[in-house]
Motif scaffolding. Structure first.
Motif, PDB file in Angstrom:
ATOM      1  N   ASN A   1       0.825  -1.209   0.000  1.00 47.49           N
ATOM      2  CA  ASN A   1       0.000   0.000   0.000  1.00 47.49           C
ATOM      3  C   ASN A   1       0.864   1.265   0.000  1.00 47.49           C
ATOM      4  O   ASN A   1       0.349   2.370   0.120  1.00 47.49           O
ATOM      5  CB  ASN A   1      -0.906  -0.011   1.237  1.00 47.49           C
ATOM      6  CG  ASN A   1      -1.821   1.192   1.319  1.00 47.49           C
ATOM      7  OD1 ASN A   1      -1.622   2.064   2.169  1.00 47.49           O
ATOM      8  ND2 ASN A   1      -2.816   1.261   0.440  1.00 47.49           N
ATOM      9  N   SER A   2       2.177   1.112  -0.160  1.00 44.67           N
ATOM     10  CA  SER A   2       3.069   2.267  -0.110  1.00 44.67           C
ATOM     11  C   SER A   2       3.025   3.053  -1.415  1.00 44.67           C
ATOM     12  O   SER A   2       2.550   2.563  -2.442  1.00 44.67           O
ATOM     13  CB  SER A   2       4.508   1.811   0.165  1.00 44.67           C
ATOM     14  OG  SER A   2       5.002   1.036  -0.912  1.00 44.67           O
TER      15      SER A   2
ATOM     16  N   THR B   1       7.089   7.021   1.234  1.00 43.04           N
ATOM     17  CA  THR B   1       6.866   8.082   2.216  1.00 43.04           C
ATOM     18  C   THR B   1       5.525   7.940   2.927  1.00 43.04           C
ATOM     19  O   THR B   1       5.311   8.581   3.950  1.00 43.04           O
ATOM     20  CB  THR B   1       6.916   9.457   1.539  1.00 43.04           C
ATOM     21  OG1 THR B   1       5.883   9.542   0.539  1.00 43.04           O
ATOM     22  CG2 THR B   1       8.270   9.693   0.880  1.00 43.04           C
ATOM     23  N   GLU B   2       4.623   7.154   2.389  1.00 43.78           N
ATOM     24  CA  GLU B   2       3.310   6.929   2.993  1.00 43.78           C
ATOM     25  C   GLU B   2       2.899   5.481   2.755  1.00 43.78           C
ATOM     26  O   GLU B   2       3.285   4.856   1.768  1.00 43.78           O
ATOM     27  CB  GLU B   2       2.252   7.855   2.372  1.00 43.78           C
ATOM     28  CG  GLU B   2       2.413   9.328   2.695  1.00 43.78           C
ATOM     29  CD  GLU B   2       1.928   9.679   4.093  1.00 43.78           C
ATOM     30  OE1 GLU B   2       1.347   8.792   4.748  1.00 43.78           O
ATOM     31  OE2 GLU B   2       2.136  10.828   4.518  1.00 43.78           O
ATOM     32  N   GLY B   3       2.107   4.947   3.680  1.00 43.42           N
ATOM     33  CA  GLY B   3       1.511   3.640   3.462  1.00 43.42           C
ATOM     34  C   GLY B   3       2.166   2.532   4.267  1.00 43.42           C
ATOM     35  O   GLY B   3       2.930   2.765   5.211  1.00 43.42           O
ATOM     36  N   TRP B   4       1.871   1.286   3.851  1.00 41.13           N
ATOM     37  CA  TRP B   4       2.355   0.117   4.573  1.00 41.13           C
ATOM     38  C   TRP B   4       2.583  -1.027   3.590  1.00 41.13           C
ATOM     39  O   TRP B   4       2.100  -1.020   2.458  1.00 41.13           O
ATOM     40  CB  TRP B   4       1.358  -0.320   5.650  1.00 41.13           C
ATOM     41  CG  TRP B   4      -0.049  -0.473   5.139  1.00 41.13           C
ATOM     42  CD1 TRP B   4      -1.035   0.457   5.165  1.00 41.13           C
ATOM     43  CD2 TRP B   4      -0.603  -1.646   4.502  1.00 41.13           C
ATOM     44  NE1 TRP B   4      -2.182  -0.036   4.583  1.00 41.13           N
ATOM     45  CE2 TRP B   4      -1.940  -1.333   4.178  1.00 41.13           C
ATOM     46  CE3 TRP B   4      -0.121  -2.901   4.170  1.00 41.13           C
ATOM     47  CZ2 TRP B   4      -2.796  -2.235   3.545  1.00 41.13           C
ATOM     48  CZ3 TRP B   4      -0.958  -3.816   3.531  1.00 41.13           C
ATOM     49  CH2 TRP B   4      -2.278  -3.480   3.242  1.00 41.13           C
ATOM     50  N   ARG B   5       3.324  -2.031   4.077  1.00 40.33           N
ATOM     51  CA  ARG B   5       3.576  -3.248   3.313  1.00 40.33           C
ATOM     52  C   ARG B   5       3.460  -4.449   4.247  1.00 40.33           C
ATOM     53  O   ARG B   5       3.856  -4.375   5.414  1.00 40.33           O
ATOM     54  CB  ARG B   5       4.970  -3.238   2.679  1.00 40.33           C
ATOM     55  CG  ARG B   5       5.172  -2.167   1.621  1.00 40.33           C
ATOM     56  CD  ARG B   5       6.626  -2.103   1.175  1.00 40.33           C
ATOM     57  NE  ARG B   5       6.838  -1.035   0.199  1.00 40.33           N
ATOM     58  CZ  ARG B   5       8.037  -0.646  -0.215  1.00 40.33           C
ATOM     59  NH1 ARG B   5       9.139  -1.234   0.270  1.00 40.33           N
ATOM     60  NH2 ARG B   5       8.145   0.325  -1.103  1.00 40.33           N
ATOM     61  N   LEU B   6       2.947  -5.539   3.695  1.00 38.53           N
ATOM     62  CA  LEU B   6       2.818  -6.780   4.463  1.00 38.53           C
ATOM     63  C   LEU B   6       3.107  -7.943   3.520  1.00 38.53           C
ATOM     64  O   LEU B   6       2.509  -8.041   2.448  1.00 38.53           O
ATOM     65  CB  LEU B   6       1.412  -6.908   5.050  1.00 38.53           C
ATOM     66  CG  LEU B   6       1.128  -8.176   5.863  1.00 38.53           C
ATOM     67  CD1 LEU B   6       2.002  -8.221   7.110  1.00 38.53           C
ATOM     68  CD2 LEU B   6      -0.355  -8.247   6.238  1.00 38.53           C
TER      69      LEU B   6
ATOM     70  N   TYR C   1       5.825   0.190   7.917  1.00 42.19           N
ATOM     71  CA  TYR C   1       4.888   1.312   7.905  1.00 42.19           C
ATOM     72  C   TYR C   1       5.675   2.597   7.685  1.00 42.19           C
ATOM     73  O   TYR C   1       6.790   2.763   8.205  1.00 42.19           O
ATOM     74  CB  TYR C   1       4.121   1.384   9.222  1.00 42.19           C
ATOM     75  CG  TYR C   1       3.099   2.502   9.266  1.00 42.19           C
ATOM     76  CD1 TYR C   1       1.889   2.385   8.594  1.00 42.19           C
ATOM     77  CD2 TYR C   1       3.363   3.681   9.962  1.00 42.19           C
ATOM     78  CE1 TYR C   1       0.949   3.407   8.620  1.00 42.19           C
ATOM     79  CE2 TYR C   1       2.434   4.714   9.990  1.00 42.19           C
ATOM     80  CZ  TYR C   1       1.230   4.564   9.314  1.00 42.19           C
ATOM     81  OH  TYR C   1       0.306   5.586   9.331  1.00 42.19           O
ATOM     82  N   TYR C   2       5.078   3.529   6.912  1.00 42.99           N
ATOM     83  CA  TYR C   2       5.736   4.789   6.553  1.00 42.99           C
ATOM     84  C   TYR C   2       4.761   5.941   6.788  1.00 42.99           C
ATOM     85  O   TYR C   2       3.602   5.890   6.361  1.00 42.99           O
ATOM     86  CB  TYR C   2       6.159   4.764   5.087  1.00 42.99           C
ATOM     87  CG  TYR C   2       6.881   3.486   4.702  1.00 42.99           C
ATOM     88  CD1 TYR C   2       8.242   3.346   4.910  1.00 42.99           C
ATOM     89  CD2 TYR C   2       6.177   2.408   4.168  1.00 42.99           C
ATOM     90  CE1 TYR C   2       8.899   2.160   4.582  1.00 42.99           C
ATOM     91  CE2 TYR C   2       6.817   1.231   3.835  1.00 42.99           C
ATOM     92  CZ  TYR C   2       8.172   1.108   4.041  1.00 42.99           C
ATOM     93  OH  TYR C   2       8.810  -0.063   3.719  1.00 42.99           O
ATOM     94  N   GLN C   3       5.255   6.979   7.470  1.00 44.39           N
ATOM     95  CA  GLN C   3       4.413   8.132   7.796  1.00 44.39           C
ATOM     96  C   GLN C   3       5.188   9.417   7.531  1.00 44.39           C
ATOM     97  O   GLN C   3       6.261   9.641   8.105  1.00 44.39           O
ATOM     98  CB  GLN C   3       3.972   8.078   9.262  1.00 44.39           C
ATOM     99  CG  GLN C   3       3.135   9.262   9.699  1.00 44.39           C
ATOM    100  CD  GLN C   3       1.815   9.332   8.948  1.00 44.39           C
ATOM    101  OE1 GLN C   3       1.040   8.385   8.966  1.00 44.39           O
ATOM    102  NE2 GLN C   3       1.561  10.453   8.290  1.00 44.39           N
ATOM    103  N   SER C   4       4.632  10.271   6.676  1.00 43.56           N
ATOM    104  CA  SER C   4       5.246  11.576   6.421  1.00 43.56           C
ATOM    105  C   SER C   4       4.993  12.507   7.588  1.00 43.56           C
ATOM    106  O   SER C   4       3.895  12.523   8.162  1.00 43.56           O
ATOM    107  CB  SER C   4       4.686  12.191   5.137  1.00 43.56           C
ATOM    108  OG  SER C   4       5.079  11.445   4.010  1.00 43.56           O
TER     109      SER C   4
END
Length: 695
Positions: free
Chosen positions: A507-508, A515-520, A547-550
């Motif tokens: 979902n990145s 810079t945003e989203g997640w991966r699994l 997980y990535y958060q700007s």
């Protein structure tokens, strides 16, 4: 009757003054003066009588022209009465120039706008745009007044043009060049150009004519709604450009491959303070898509190109599908250029759309290549790698690759066969056969492997929300470990068969620099191992999450966790190369590759059946090199246990600082890390260089 003018009489010889004064006056002037009174009176008596203007003239027989009073003059027609003169009047009083507020653009440039922002609400956008286009702002250098005056004329025309872009066709721009007036809020000591801007009334759209857009049939209302300009809207040339592009995209996505839009024309009527917009549109008929026709069937067949296209036969034509096919063809690496052209197969009939094929004209790229690399790393020592490949030896897209590795810890020779877009878009069949030797501190292995996978995974051009892979792996390996005295034990032979499975949700927002989203993602590999006629069955499993958060515009906070386990048998029944290890640039930084885990008596890792890893880092953007450089402080942690349940009692920590340099294909990574609680054989520092983020 002609008369002699008096002026003509003056032309006779006149006596001189000395002739008029007698000698007696000279001898006795006083006596002569007394006599002069009586003499003057006598002379007055002898003077001719004055003329009477009303007296009739004497007859003049030599003059034969009749006097006017004896001639009957014709009566002239009386003049018609003139209409009264009407002077021009204004329906409205001319407004006074509004009070202005100054904007200092540079040392030589000042713009003055109305103080009331409602008179020119586009002020901020206008300013940003003008700053990027102004010749004064760009070329100011030497405070030369003559140069400034020339540039000011160009900037004045630019301001007029920009004001028309926003619909201000009655705007005034008052230019002055010299020193800024004392009333200005800014203080400029150098010569400056000042522009007072009076926008005036903003014009609106009048009639909007889109040609034959109405012939688009059932799609007309939807297409007209895309073009969001209507009578009464404020004029904006930017909006015309944007809405034209939106309409062009909508036509291409609504089944009109041959749609054409001519250049717009805006007719300004100053009396109405409106502009009539005319933009002829020809939809050109609606079509569905069929197949792709290749002009090089022996190179890339029509069937193969149709397979990798994202549409099914009978789907409505969409330009995005055509563009996607072009990208997919170029991403094969065997095509240098491609031209796609819709070709009519069947014309539309009434409300039924027509049919088109997509003709593909291909130019082959170089198919053979040789590559290599040489490097040194604290984890793997010296490493030399070479590769040769032919990317279309077995058409279509059948690749053959030969590769070899020479290094202080690894040697390899292998051959790979790969078939891209195999029975589906972005699906790759790979068969890889290789022989290798590995000399790590944990184990020494000599192996022959045959690995085959069928996968659909993300690439640099096509990041996928869902990826998967299935495969078969056959391995014959001789491996040995180190005993308590540091002496290698006898080699043991393992025959391993595995069915590796992989699935991933992404979902990145970016594959290499999220810079945003997640991966699994998850991996499962049921395996059977035979060692000295002892068979073992076990399941290798692993789960990764990130997980990535700007935070703000330039900063990103990123974290990840990894859990892995091998239930089903004891560590001694698993080949050392199939066990779990931690440490390295993609694991726990600060430690060597695979050097975290249960240790032998000599302090060397022996691998385990469970693993846990954590990482947290802050990617902090800087202004260096136009923002391309960022600083990354990080902390990692990891542990490997001999049981199939993760062990947290011997967890290792590493921390460090990294640099990232943003390129067009992803960030270059340099990380320097130190172990927080090192073991006896761990180095005090480790350096990692790679492409892409650590996770």
């Amino acid at each position: 009757m002609w008369t002699t003018p008096i002026i003509a009489q003056a032309k006779q010889d006149a006596p001189e003054l000395k002739d008029l004064i007698p000698d007696s006056a000279v001898d006795d002037p006083e006596n002569w003066a007394e006599q002069g009174v009586s003499a003057g009176a006598a002379a007055q008596e002898d003077a001719p009588l004055p003329l009477d203007a009303e007296a009739p003239l004497a007859d003049m027989p030599s003059v034969t022209i009749a006097w006017p009073d004896e001639v009957d003059l014709p009566q002239l027609d009386p003049l018609e009465a003139e209409e009264p003169i009407e002077f021009a009047t204004f329906e409205e009083e001319i407004p006074e120039v509004p009070a202005g507020s100054e904007e200092r653009i540079s040392d030589e440039l000042v713009l003055v706008f109305p103080t009331d922002n409602s008179l020119f609400p586009e002020r901020d956008e206008f300013l940003d745009r003008f700053k990027s286009l102004s010749t004064i702002a760009e070329l100011e250098d030497d405070d030369n007044l003559a140069r400034l005056a020339v540039q000011a004329r160009g900037d004045e025309e630019l301001l007029h043009e920009m004001l028309r872009v926003y619909g201000y066709y009655d705007a005034q721009v008052i230019r002055s060049v010299g020193n800024v007036e004392e009333s200005a809020d800014v203080e400029l000591d150098v010569p400056a150009a000042r522009f007072d801007i009076i926008p005036g009334v903003r014009y609106r759209f009048g009639a909007v004519d889109l040609g034959n857009l109405g012939t688009g049939g059932n799609a007309f209302e939807e297409l007209r709604a895309v073009f969001e300009i209507y009578p009464g809207d404020y004029i904006s040339l930017d909006m015309i450009t944007q809405e034209r592009a939106d309409l062009d995209i909508a036509l291409g996505e609504a089944g009109f491959p041959f749609a054409a839009i001519e250049d717009p024309d805006l007719l300004i009527d100053h009396d109405r303070r409106e502009g009539d917009l005319t933009m002829p549109v020809e939809p050109g008929g609606r079509y569905v898509m069929r197949v792709v026709r290749s002009d090089s069937p022996d190179f890339l067949s029509s069937r193969h190109l149709t397979r990798i296209a994202r549409w099914d036969e009978g789907d409505l034509y969409q330009r995005s599908d055509e563009m996607d096919l072009r990208r997919a063809i170029l991403s094969t690496g065997i095509v240098g250029s491609v031209t796609l052209t819709p070709v009519v197969v069947e014309e539309p009939q009434g409300d039924r759309p027509g049919t088109v094929d997509i003709a593909a004209s291909l130019t082959a790229a170089p198919l053979r290549s040789i590559g290599g690399s040489i490097g040194y790393g604290t984890e793997e020592g010296i490493r030399l790698e070479a590769m040769w490949e032919h990317r279309n030896l077995f058409p279509p897209e059948g690749l053959l690759r030969l590769r070899g590795i020479l290094g202080t810890q690894e040697q390899l020779a292998g051959v790979t066969f790969q078939k891209s877009n195999f029975h589906g878009r972005d699906r790759i069949l790979t068969v890889d056969a290789f022989a290798s030797t590995i000399d790590y501190s944990a184990y020494d292995a000599r192996a022959v492997s045959l690995v085959s996978t069928y996968e659909r995974v993300s690439t640099l051009l096509f990041q996928k929300a869902f990826s998967w892979s299935v495969g078969v792996e056959l391995v014959a390996t001789e491996e040995r470990e180190v005993d308590a005295n540091g002496v290698f034990l006898p080699r043991e032979t393992y025959f391993v068969a595995a069915l590796p499975l992989y699935a991933s949700l992404d979902n990145s927002d970016d594959l290499l620099d999220p810079t945003e989203g997640w991966r699994l993602s998850g991996r499962l590999s049921p395996e059977v191992s035979d060692n000295n006629s002892v068979q073992s069955f076990y399941l290798r499993s692993q789960i990764d999450a990130s997980y990535y958060q700007s935070i703000g515009e330039r900063n990103v906070l990123a974290g990840r966790v990894r859990l892995a386990s091998i239930p089903g048998t004891q560590v001694g029944n698993i080949a050392p190369s199939r066990r779990l290890y931690a440490g390295g640039g993609g694991s726990v930084r600060g430690y060597g590759y695979q050097e975290i885990g249960p240790l032998s008596d000599m302090g060397d890792p022996i691998g385990g059946r469970s693993l846990v890893e954590f990482s947290l880092e802050a990617r902090i953007g800087t202004g260096l090199m136009d923002g391309a450089v960022s600083v990354v402080p990080f902390v990692d942690a990891g542990s490997v246990g001999e049981d199939d349940i993760p062990d947290f009692s011997s967890i290792k920590f590493g921390a460090g600082l990294g640099l990232r340099y943003a390129t067009g294909f992803g960030p270059l990574r340099l990380d320097v890390a130190v172990p927080i609680n090192p073991g006896p054989n761990d180095n005090w520092i480790a350096v990692y260089v790679a492409l892409g983020q650590a996770f």
